[in-house]
Design a protein around this motif. Structure first.
Motif, PDB file in Angstrom:
ATOM      1  N   ASP A 258       0.868  -1.178   0.000  1.00 30.17           N
ATOM      2  CA  ASP A 258       0.000   0.000   0.000  1.00 30.17           C
ATOM      3  C   ASP A 258       0.901   1.222   0.000  1.00 30.17           C
ATOM      4  N   ALA A 260       1.225   4.743   0.116  1.00 27.19           N
ATOM      5  CA  ALA A 260       0.390   5.867   0.515  1.00 27.19           C
ATOM      6  C   ALA A 260       1.113   7.187   0.266  1.00 27.19           C
ATOM      7  N   GLU A 264      -2.249   6.463  -4.307  1.00 23.91           N
ATOM      8  CA  GLU A 264      -2.136   5.289  -3.438  1.00 23.91           C
ATOM      9  C   GLU A 264      -2.277   4.007  -4.253  1.00 23.91           C
ATOM     10  N   SER A 301      -4.752  10.171  -3.081  1.00 27.35           N
ATOM     11  CA  SER A 301      -4.964   9.890  -1.659  1.00 27.35           C
ATOM     12  C   SER A 301      -4.242  10.915  -0.791  1.00 27.35           C
ATOM     13  N   GLY A 302      -2.914  10.786  -0.678  1.00 28.54           N
ATOM     14  CA  GLY A 302      -2.159  11.807   0.042  1.00 28.54           C
ATOM     15  C   GLY A 302      -2.344  13.176  -0.586  1.00 28.54           C
ATOM     16  N   SER A 377      -9.997   6.898   1.974  1.00 30.12           N
ATOM     17  CA  SER A 377      -8.897   6.208   1.306  1.00 30.12           C
ATOM     18  C   SER A 377      -8.807   4.755   1.754  1.00 30.12           C
ATOM     19  N   VAL A 381      -8.895   1.270  -0.467  1.00 26.40           N
ATOM     20  CA  VAL A 381      -7.929   0.175  -0.345  1.00 26.40           C
ATOM     21  C   VAL A 381      -8.671  -1.154  -0.156  1.00 26.40           C
ATOM     22  N   VAL A 400       2.419  -0.940   4.488  1.00 24.62           N
ATOM     23  CA  VAL A 400       2.166   0.466   4.171  1.00 24.62           C
ATOM     24  C   VAL A 400       3.488   1.223   4.127  1.00 24.62           C
ATOM     25  N   GLY A 404       2.353   8.522   3.783  1.00 21.28           N
ATOM     26  CA  GLY A 404       1.196   8.191   4.600  1.00 21.28           C
ATOM     27  C   GLY A 404       1.492   7.192   5.697  1.00 21.28           C
ATOM     28  N   TRP A 410      -3.778   6.568  10.597  1.00 16.35           N
ATOM     29  CA  TRP A 410      -4.197   6.112   9.267  1.00 16.35           C
ATOM     30  C   TRP A 410      -3.888   4.625   9.095  1.00 16.35           C
ATOM     31  N   ASN A 411      -2.724   4.195   9.580  1.00 15.93           N
ATOM     32  CA  ASN A 411      -2.367   2.778   9.482  1.00 15.93           C
ATOM     33  C   ASN A 411      -3.355   1.903  10.255  1.00 15.93           C
ATOM     34  N   LYS A 414      -6.610   1.594   8.419  1.00 18.90           N
ATOM     35  CA  LYS A 414      -6.519   0.633   7.313  1.00 18.90           C
ATOM     36  C   LYS A 414      -6.573  -0.804   7.806  1.00 18.90           C
TER      37      LYS A 414
END
Length: 500
Positions: A258, A260, A264, A301-302, A377, A381, A400, A404, A410-411, A414
């Motif tokens: 992934d 990021a 992404e 995404s970012g 986002s 994914v 990841v 990102g 964020w991690n 996900k």
């Protein structure tokens, strides 16, 4: 001690990383630059920005590390894919690079669709007939800029252009070429059928080769400006997501990468050229010549997070915005974000889709909007990983990387949304790292890219899905999909009105 340099020439900047020939990290440097948006859905960059940033980054890298020019044996590039630069017979760029997120060539796709249907193209190239790819952009230049098209000696991808600027030699690797829509992904050769469909002269494309192959040595003036030796070898190099997968260790079963960054991409390695019947996931060549890469090339995404920060949070950094979002409950109290500011790549490919916040009230705060953006986002994914699993790809963990990956919030989102364990490598800017692997293999320091990856990649942190939060996200994810498909007819109608 001898060293190699890996360079990530990305959308928003260039990063250079220094590795010893035994794989030890020795330093890095970064230089940023802007993207130009001359019209809605257009995106360009003058090539001079890349060259200037590369020069500044490498000179700073050498200065900070204290490594002498004669100690650097090789340099390799990993560059943004899906861009095109027309050059004349003297090697001068005739037009700014039309980069990956540019979608101006929709009409060119529609004309090709009249002769070749989408499934035929997908089975031959592994790609969707989409304006993000290179072939429609070349055809747009022919249709809309005929004087430039007539003067063009070669159409180069960002990686090919940068390697040519450094060495005076032309070449493109299979991973970069596989994103053009002009490569037969089965034979790894330029496709006469696809070149004919877009009326592109195959002789104007760069010769194909392995990413680890030496293209040549630095031009004298370039060696001087970079502060490197004339004997420095330059490898052909590869695409940025392909190098990122190498640097993240996405070379075996069970791991999905992934990446990021501004976009992404979501990628998994495969020993065979497998094809997703829904075409959400494309089939590309891997930087490793023994593998293919099943990937969704990446929704913005970012880039969405940067847009939000620049427009609504000037003066704040991402860490402070993450802190606001962390105080909001999972699901953002029914606020839903569609990450389609430059069209959609998930849950379907649709260039008419637009970014959307849906379901907000007077009770929602800025923190809600930030968390919803991060969740949107993550939902995209999940669209991609779910389809990979349906297509028969075993997935155990989401690795990841890129900018990102610095966001622990964020991690965790996900992990909770996808149900996969998230692992973050010790070096998260894996694109430059993967580019350095190409140089290490190219000079014989490692026997293969897999060997380099297995020896050098280390994991910093693992995050398991939270079962309690997963149940909340199951409902929120369905709301995201319902919102997207409910709005799709409106998006498409609006696009028709704008085009008329």
């Amino acid at each position: 001690m001898e060293y190699v340099i890996g360079c990530d020439v990305g959308s928003q900047g260039t990063k250079a990383i220094l590795l010893s020939t035994t794989g030890d990290y020795a330093g890095e440097a970064y230089e940023g630059y802007a993207i130009d948006y001359p019209h809605p859905l257009w995106a360009e960059q003058p090539v001079e920005r890349w060259l200037n940033a590369l020069t500044l980054a490498i000179r700073r890298l050498l200065s900070d590390s204290g490594v002498a020019a004669q100690q650097v044996r090789a340099l390799s590039l990993a560059t943004q894919v899906d861009g095109v630069i027309p050059i004349d017979s003297a090697g001068q760029a005739l037009h700014p690079a039309i980069i990956w997120m540019d979608r101006r060539a929709s009409a060119q796709c529609e004309r090709v669709r009249q002769d070749l249907d989408d499934e035929q193209i997908f089975q031959l190239t592994g790609l969707n007939l989409d304006a993000s790819h290179v072939a429609p952009k070349i055809r747009w230049l022919g249709d809309e800029q005929p004087e430039i098209y007539a003067r063009t000696a070669h159409f180069l991808l960002p990686g090919s252009y940068m390697a040519y600027a450094l060495t005076g030699e032309m070449g493109v690797d299979y991973s970069n070429a596989s994103s053009t829509m002009l490569l037969d992904v089965h034979t790894k050769t330029w496709s006469a059928r696809m070149c004919d469909a877009f009326a592109i002269d195959m002789n104007k494309l760069a010769p194909l080769g392995a990413a680890t192959a030496a293209l040549g040595k630095l031009r004298p003036n370039i060696a001087e400006s970079l502060g490197l030796s004339l004997e420095t070898l330059v490898m052909i190099g590869c695409g940025d997501e392909h190098a990122a997968c190498l640097g993240a260790g996405v070379t075996g079963a069970g791991i999905v990468g992934d990446i990021a960054g501004t976009a992404e991409p979501v990628c998994a390695a495969s020993p065979v050229a497998a094809f997703d019947p829904t075409r959400l996931v494309e089939t590309h060549c891997h930087a490793d010549p023994d593998l293919w890469l099943l990937e969704n090339p990446g929704f913005v995404s970012g880039g969405n997070y940067r847009w939000f920060r620049d427009q609504f949070a000037k003066g704040d950094n991402y860490a402070s915005l993450d802190s606001e979002a962390a105080r909001i409950p999972p699901g953002s109290e029914a606020l839903t974000f569609l990450p389609s500011l430059m069209g959609a790549m998930a849950p379907t490919w649709n260039e008419s889709a637009r970014g959307t916040y849906a379901g907000f009230t007077l009770a929602h705060t800025r923190g809600h909007f930030v968390r919803a953006l991060l969740e949107g986002s993550a939902y995209a994914v999940r669209d991609i990983t779910t389809q990979m699993q349906i297509a028969g790809i075993e997935l155990r963990e989401l690795r990841v990387v890129s900018g990102g990956a610095k966001s622990r919030l964020w991690n965790q989102i996900k992990a909770d949304v996808t149900g996969l364990q998230v692992k973050v490598p010790a070096i998260t800017e894996t694109t430059a790292l993967g580019a350095a692997f190409l140089a290490l293999v190219g000079i014989g320091a490692y026997a293969s890219l897999s060997e380099a990856s297995e020896h050098i990649v280390k994991i910093r942190e693992g995050l398991d899905p939270d079962p309690a939060t997963q149940s909340i996200y199951t409902e929120a994810y369905e709301r995201y999909r319902q919102t997207y498909f409910a709005l799709l007819p409106m998006f498409e109608e609006a696009a028709k009105r704008l085009a008329s």
